[in-house]
Design an enzyme around this catalytic site. Sequence first.
Site, PDB file in Angstrom:
ATOM      1  N   HIS A  54       7.263   0.488  -2.573  1.00 52.15           N
ATOM      2  CA  HIS A  54       7.299  -0.836  -1.933  1.00 52.15           C
ATOM      3  C   HIS A  54       7.210  -1.963  -2.959  1.00 52.15           C
ATOM      4  O   HIS A  54       6.607  -3.010  -2.711  1.00 52.15           O
ATOM      5  CB  HIS A  54       6.185  -0.972  -0.894  1.00 52.15           C
ATOM      6  CG  HIS A  54       6.257   0.014   0.217  1.00 52.15           C
ATOM      7  ND1 HIS A  54       7.126  -0.103   1.283  1.00 52.15           N
ATOM      8  CD2 HIS A  54       5.586   1.180   0.413  1.00 52.15           C
ATOM      9  CE1 HIS A  54       6.976   0.931   2.100  1.00 52.15           C
ATOM     10  NE2 HIS A  54       6.058   1.726   1.590  1.00 52.15           N
ATOM     11  N   ASN A 127       6.020   1.107   8.645  1.00 47.45           N
ATOM     12  CA  ASN A 127       7.421   0.998   8.235  1.00 47.45           C
ATOM     13  C   ASN A 127       8.246   0.478   9.406  1.00 47.45           C
ATOM     14  O   ASN A 127       7.734   0.259  10.506  1.00 47.45           O
ATOM     15  CB  ASN A 127       7.962   2.357   7.784  1.00 47.45           C
ATOM     16  CG  ASN A 127       7.473   2.759   6.409  1.00 47.45           C
ATOM     17  OD1 ASN A 127       7.340   1.931   5.518  1.00 47.45           O
ATOM     18  ND2 ASN A 127       7.196   4.042   6.230  1.00 47.45           N
ATOM     19  N   TYR A 337      -4.075   4.057  -0.976  1.00 50.33           N
ATOM     20  CA  TYR A 337      -3.637   2.672  -1.022  1.00 50.33           C
ATOM     21  C   TYR A 337      -4.687   1.767  -1.673  1.00 50.33           C
ATOM     22  O   TYR A 337      -4.384   0.970  -2.563  1.00 50.33           O
ATOM     23  CB  TYR A 337      -3.286   2.167   0.372  1.00 50.33           C
ATOM     24  CG  TYR A 337      -1.870   2.491   0.767  1.00 50.33           C
ATOM     25  CD1 TYR A 337      -1.432   3.816   0.808  1.00 50.33           C
ATOM     26  CD2 TYR A 337      -0.955   1.494   1.083  1.00 50.33           C
ATOM     27  CE1 TYR A 337      -0.135   4.128   1.157  1.00 50.33           C
ATOM     28  CE2 TYR A 337       0.348   1.809   1.422  1.00 50.33           C
ATOM     29  CZ  TYR A 337       0.754   3.117   1.458  1.00 50.33           C
ATOM     30  OH  TYR A 337       2.047   3.429   1.791  1.00 50.33           O
TER      31      TYR A 337
END
Length: 483
Positions: A54, A127, A337
């Site tokens: 990303h 997404n 993350y």
Amino acid sequence: MNKDNLTTSWGAPVGDNQNSMTAGSRGPTLIQDLHLLEKLAHFNRERVPERVVHAKGAGAHGYFEVTNDVTKYTKAKFLSEVGKRTPLFTRFSTVAGENGSADTVRDPRGFAVKFYTEEGNYDLVGNNTPVFFIRDAIKFPDFIHTQKRDPKTNLKNPTAVWDFWSLSPESLHQVTILMSDRGIPATYRHMNGYGSHTFKWVNAQGEAVWVKYHFKTEQGIKNLSTDVAAKFAGENPDYHTEELFNAIEKEDFPAWKVYVQVMPFEDANTYRYDPFDVTKVWSHKDYPLIEVGRMVLDRNPENYFAEVEQATFSPGAFVPGIEASPDKMLQGRLFAYADAHRYRVGVNHNHLPINRPLSAVHTNHRDGQMRFDSNGGGSINYEPNSFNGPSETPENKQTAFELSGFADSVSYDENDHYSQAGNLYRLLNEDERTRLVQNIVDAMKPVLKEEIKLKQIQHFYKADNEYGTRIAEGLGLAVHQEV
């Protein structure tokens, strides 16, 4: 209008910004030119490491407004009453490309939303597709390696891509979506968003349900053909970024209606698909969409780096009333993350303005690079304590759920990788099927090993006979036997 004086980072005025200090006109340059040293040192550090995935993205500020009472499902305060508004920041992105890659490549799009609630930040990191290629986080680094550049050639490697997919049949549903018309959205405004994973909602009585999030674009779904996307990639690789920025500048504010599917807690044990398998969807006939609210983006960032590049999202940023599910892919992301942001932006990334909660923060975290607030001052930094320091609130404990089985490395019990992909293929009209098949054929032609092509064709064939046969014919191969 008076001009501001140019200063160093410590506020001292700069007398000459055009010429470095040297020993005479020919030099050499003097190390005592601190302004020069600071400019060069800061310039060398102007780029934080780009996101592993990303990397290329665009973002905008906006708000979320509750339009339906869902308090029987969740006690989350930002969802507590119809009409309540919560500020948010949304980042859209491609997945595999680098920061300078084209916006219009065939790739899933990241759809990340940070809600600045009164109980802390809630991040929904999904997404533009309701499913994903894999369902266990242990496979994620390997999968992404196939999407990135080959370590020998530094080029994209279609053989690696299809080799991994052919050996990971759970990817078939997402591959079908990716290679369909929806694989290249026309703009960020003309695509849906999904939380993708299953999450747990808990109400004020401690009763839990399972949910999936759906963001339905009010602009309508629009996509780009392969040829048009390639044209944009060459002429304006930042097309999606520019289009979103310009739309908001013109006050053509994009909006999405937000829904959830709600599954009763006990249904997870009997549903025909494992509800925690992110490669599967829940039938809308079984669990209809329930309206929750509306997301509107109405303000562009003032500074791309400060707001878009330094924005950090984590699927583990929950608020009371919203919790994780046993989804194996989600479980891995809960760690990965936040850890990526500690590396990429810094251990104190949540103190940056774009990430800082609107609610008060009281942690026992101290120190670390770039701790630019008071660092907790002289307050107590441990708990429990006898000095009236911050303490836990038992009413906000996560709800319990039963576990069973042996501690082992195991797969999901259910391995039907084909029925939903086949159903999707059969939902497409003839023109859509033709484009899907052609996109796959074109993508597979560069694969170097015929064995990989044959393995992948078998997956398409198992999903739908026509699906596999048409791809095999396009590649000049047969599907009459198992590989």
